[in-house]
Motif scaffolding. Structure first.
Motif, mmCIF file in Angstrom:
data_model
loop_
_atom_site.group_PDB
_atom_site.id
_atom_site.type_symbol
_atom_site.label_atom_id
_atom_site.label_comp_id
_atom_site.label_asym_id
_atom_site.label_seq_id
_atom_site.Cartn_x
_atom_site.Cartn_y
_atom_site.Cartn_z
ATOM 1 N N LEU A 127 0.841 -1.259 -0.156
ATOM 2 C CA LEU A 127 0.054 -0.027 -0.145
ATOM 3 C C LEU A 127 0.771 1.386 -0.024
ATOM 4 O O LEU A 127 0.440 2.239 -0.755
ATOM 5 C CB LEU A 127 -0.878 -0.229 1.451
ATOM 6 N N ALA A 128 2.061 1.192 0.887
ATOM 7 C CA ALA A 128 2.793 2.425 0.943
ATOM 8 C C ALA A 128 3.498 2.638 -0.398
ATOM 9 O O ALA A 128 3.749 3.863 -0.627
ATOM 10 C CB ALA A 128 3.809 2.083 2.039
ATOM 11 N N ALA A 129 3.869 1.608 -1.013
ATOM 12 C CA ALA A 129 4.674 1.636 -2.425
ATOM 13 C C ALA A 129 3.600 2.306 -3.398
ATOM 14 O O ALA A 129 4.126 2.860 -4.280
ATOM 15 C CB ALA A 129 4.983 0.229 -2.832
ATOM 16 N N GLU A 130 2.350 1.966 -3.332
ATOM 17 C CA GLU A 130 1.533 2.548 -4.407
ATOM 18 C C GLU A 130 1.280 3.993 -4.134
ATOM 19 O O GLU A 130 1.115 4.830 -4.992
ATOM 20 C CB GLU A 130 0.075 1.492 -4.220
ATOM 21 N N ILE A 131 1.087 4.093 -2.947
ATOM 22 C CA ILE A 131 0.901 5.612 -2.364
ATOM 23 C C ILE A 131 2.089 6.546 -3.047
ATOM 24 O O ILE A 131 2.075 7.655 -3.521
ATOM 25 C CB ILE A 131 0.837 5.869 -0.886
ATOM 26 N N ASN A 132 3.366 6.101 -2.904
ATOM 27 C CA ASN A 132 4.430 6.808 -3.126
ATOM 28 C C ASN A 132 4.676 6.821 -4.623
ATOM 29 O O ASN A 132 4.968 8.041 -5.138
ATOM 30 C CB ASN A 132 5.845 5.994 -2.822
ATOM 31 N N ALA A 141 -1.376 12.135 -3.504
ATOM 32 C CA ALA A 141 -2.282 10.792 -3.733
ATOM 33 C C ALA A 141 -3.339 10.807 -2.594
ATOM 34 O O ALA A 141 -3.278 11.516 -1.420
ATOM 35 C CB ALA A 141 -1.269 9.660 -3.074
ATOM 36 N N VAL A 142 -4.441 10.191 -3.114
ATOM 37 C CA VAL A 142 -5.613 10.218 -2.049
ATOM 38 C C VAL A 142 -6.021 8.514 -1.717
ATOM 39 O O VAL A 142 -6.391 7.772 -2.785
ATOM 40 C CB VAL A 142 -7.119 10.787 -2.597
ATOM 41 N N LEU A 143 -5.837 8.205 -0.550
ATOM 42 C CA LEU A 143 -6.233 6.693 -0.287
ATOM 43 C C LEU A 143 -7.442 6.774 0.168
ATOM 44 O O LEU A 143 -7.970 7.540 1.232
ATOM 45 C CB LEU A 143 -5.363 6.379 0.774
ATOM 46 N N TYR A 144 -8.452 5.955 -0.450
ATOM 47 C CA TYR A 144 -9.890 5.890 -0.025
ATOM 48 C C TYR A 144 -10.008 4.582 0.503
ATOM 49 O O TYR A 144 -10.030 3.461 -0.591
ATOM 50 C CB TYR A 144 -10.855 6.284 -1.461
ATOM 51 N N ASP A 145 -10.177 4.130 1.556
ATOM 52 C CA ASP A 145 -10.212 3.008 2.116
ATOM 53 C C ASP A 145 -11.411 2.474 2.540
ATOM 54 O O ASP A 145 -12.588 2.997 2.983
ATOM 55 C CB ASP A 145 -9.545 3.094 3.750
ATOM 56 N N CYS A 146 -11.972 1.261 1.789
ATOM 57 C CA CYS A 146 -13.165 0.778 1.639
ATOM 58 C C CYS A 146 -13.670 -0.187 2.579
ATOM 59 O O CYS A 146 -12.825 -1.289 2.763
ATOM 60 C CB CYS A 146 -13.347 -0.038 0.141
ATOM 61 N N HIS A 208 -3.014 6.655 9.863
ATOM 62 C CA HIS A 208 -1.665 6.242 9.694
ATOM 63 C C HIS A 208 -0.883 7.107 8.301
ATOM 64 O O HIS A 208 -0.144 7.826 8.402
ATOM 65 C CB HIS A 208 -1.127 4.705 9.595
ATOM 66 N N TYR A 209 -1.701 6.953 7.233
ATOM 67 C CA TYR A 209 -1.121 7.396 5.989
ATOM 68 C C TYR A 209 -1.722 8.656 5.639
ATOM 69 O O TYR A 209 -0.889 9.491 4.826
ATOM 70 C CB TYR A 209 -1.682 6.778 4.937
ATOM 71 N N GLY A 210 -2.623 9.201 6.125
ATOM 72 C CA GLY A 210 -3.423 10.622 5.835
ATOM 73 C C GLY A 210 -2.299 11.809 6.409
ATOM 74 O O GLY A 210 -2.552 12.065 7.771
ATOM 75 N N ARG A 211 -1.842 12.142 5.435
ATOM 76 C CA ARG A 211 -1.026 13.276 6.015
ATOM 77 C C ARG A 211 -0.821 14.359 4.780
ATOM 78 O O ARG A 211 -0.258 14.733 4.220
ATOM 79 C CB ARG A 211 0.724 12.883 6.235
ATOM 80 N N PRO A 212 -2.011 15.164 5.003
ATOM 81 C CA PRO A 212 -2.555 16.154 4.042
ATOM 82 C C PRO A 212 -1.225 17.176 3.738
ATOM 83 O O PRO A 212 -1.235 17.692 2.639
ATOM 84 C CB PRO A 212 -3.631 16.871 4.402
ATOM 85 N N GLU A 213 -0.553 17.462 4.844
ATOM 86 C CA GLU A 213 0.439 18.500 4.752
ATOM 87 C C GLU A 213 1.568 18.138 3.727
ATOM 88 O O GLU A 213 2.307 18.968 3.213
ATOM 89 C CB GLU A 213 0.987 18.808 6.142
#
Length: 268
Positions: A127-132, A141-146, A208-213
């Protein structure tokens, strides 16, 4: 077995599916009791519900069941909702508080460590690799967790759960425009109830992943299973009519989030 499945797309949106998997390795399956083997707390058909709604979205799906280890829990075992009933990193019970393991066969420290290493960590590495990857393409990047859950679970919450439960950890995990877009579309979805940061404010993945800054946004959608299942009990069959109706609104949410991501460069 492969513990995750990745489908790469070109959109800035990534769909996460931590709880749709039903794979349980035989040694772990043998330790589950009859109640545990129902696998009741699966996010039934959620990856099918979202299939094709945003064709260029990347998807990252855990194939293992949450009773093996919960991919949406803090690896340190810290509760997401202190003081409220919930299930842990490796659950001892189902969502009704009923044991899922045979007597004396519940997870030990060594089991949890092995499952963190073999299941939880690989899923989150993917997941982290795809965000990067998508952030390198778009600068955002926007992670939408289903997710989904039964609409009535007295052990976890009182009464009936709203249909569309949006979680952003009270606005901390994504830009206001993303949160606002999801909430506005949900509020206009005729025949559905919704709530923003109610009982479900976003799980460990979102927080954990949401860091809009830094241009990484995360938002969770928890759907009441009454919105798309024929019945919230075995065999947990998908209702095609309900699903078609719901997909229309989910598509609108995803498309709007993608449009915001593609139009933003300041990530504020």
């Amino acid at each position: 077995m492969a513990v995750f499945d990745v489908r790469q797309g070109t959109s800035p949106v990534i769909l996460g599916f931590p709880h749709t998997g039903t794979d349980v390795p035989p040694p772990i399956w043998e330790r589950l009791n009859d109640n545990g083997r129902v696998l009741a707390d699966t996010d039934w058909h959620i990856h099918e519900l979202y299939e094709g709604l945003l064709p260029e979205a990347t998807t990252v799906r855990a194939t293992f069941h949450r009773y093996v280890i919960d991919a949406n829990r803090d690896p340190e075992g810290v509760s997401l909702y202190p003081g409220q009933n919930t299930t842990g990193l490796v659950p001892e019970t189902d969502f009704d508080g009923v044991p899922i393991w045979k007597e004396g066969q519940g997870p030990k420290d060594a089991d949890i460590a092995a499952r963190l290493r073999n299941f939880h960590a690989p899923y989150h590495a993917a997941l982290a690799a795809e965000i990067n990857r998508v952030k390198a393409i778009h600068g955002v990047a926007v992670l939408y967790d289903c997710h989904s859950i039964r609409s009535h679970i007295p052990f976890l919450f009182e009464g009936k759960l709203p249909d569309l439960n949006i979680g952003t950890d009270s606005g901390k995990t994504c830009a206001p425009a993303i949160e606002r877009a999801a909430a506005n579309i949900a509020s206009q979805a005729e025949g559905y109830t919704h709530i923003l940061n109610g009982r479900f404010k976003g799980g460990w993945t979102t927080r954990h992943y949401g860091r809009p800054e830094i241009g990484v946004h995360a938002i969770q959608m928890e759907l009441a299973q009454s919105t798309h299942l024929a019945t919230e009990a075995p065999p947990f069959a998908l209702d095609s009519g309900k699903a078609k109706r719901l997909r229309h609104h989910l598509s609108a949410i995803l498309e709007q989030i993608e449009a915001i991501a593609l139009g933003r460069r300041d990530h504020t």
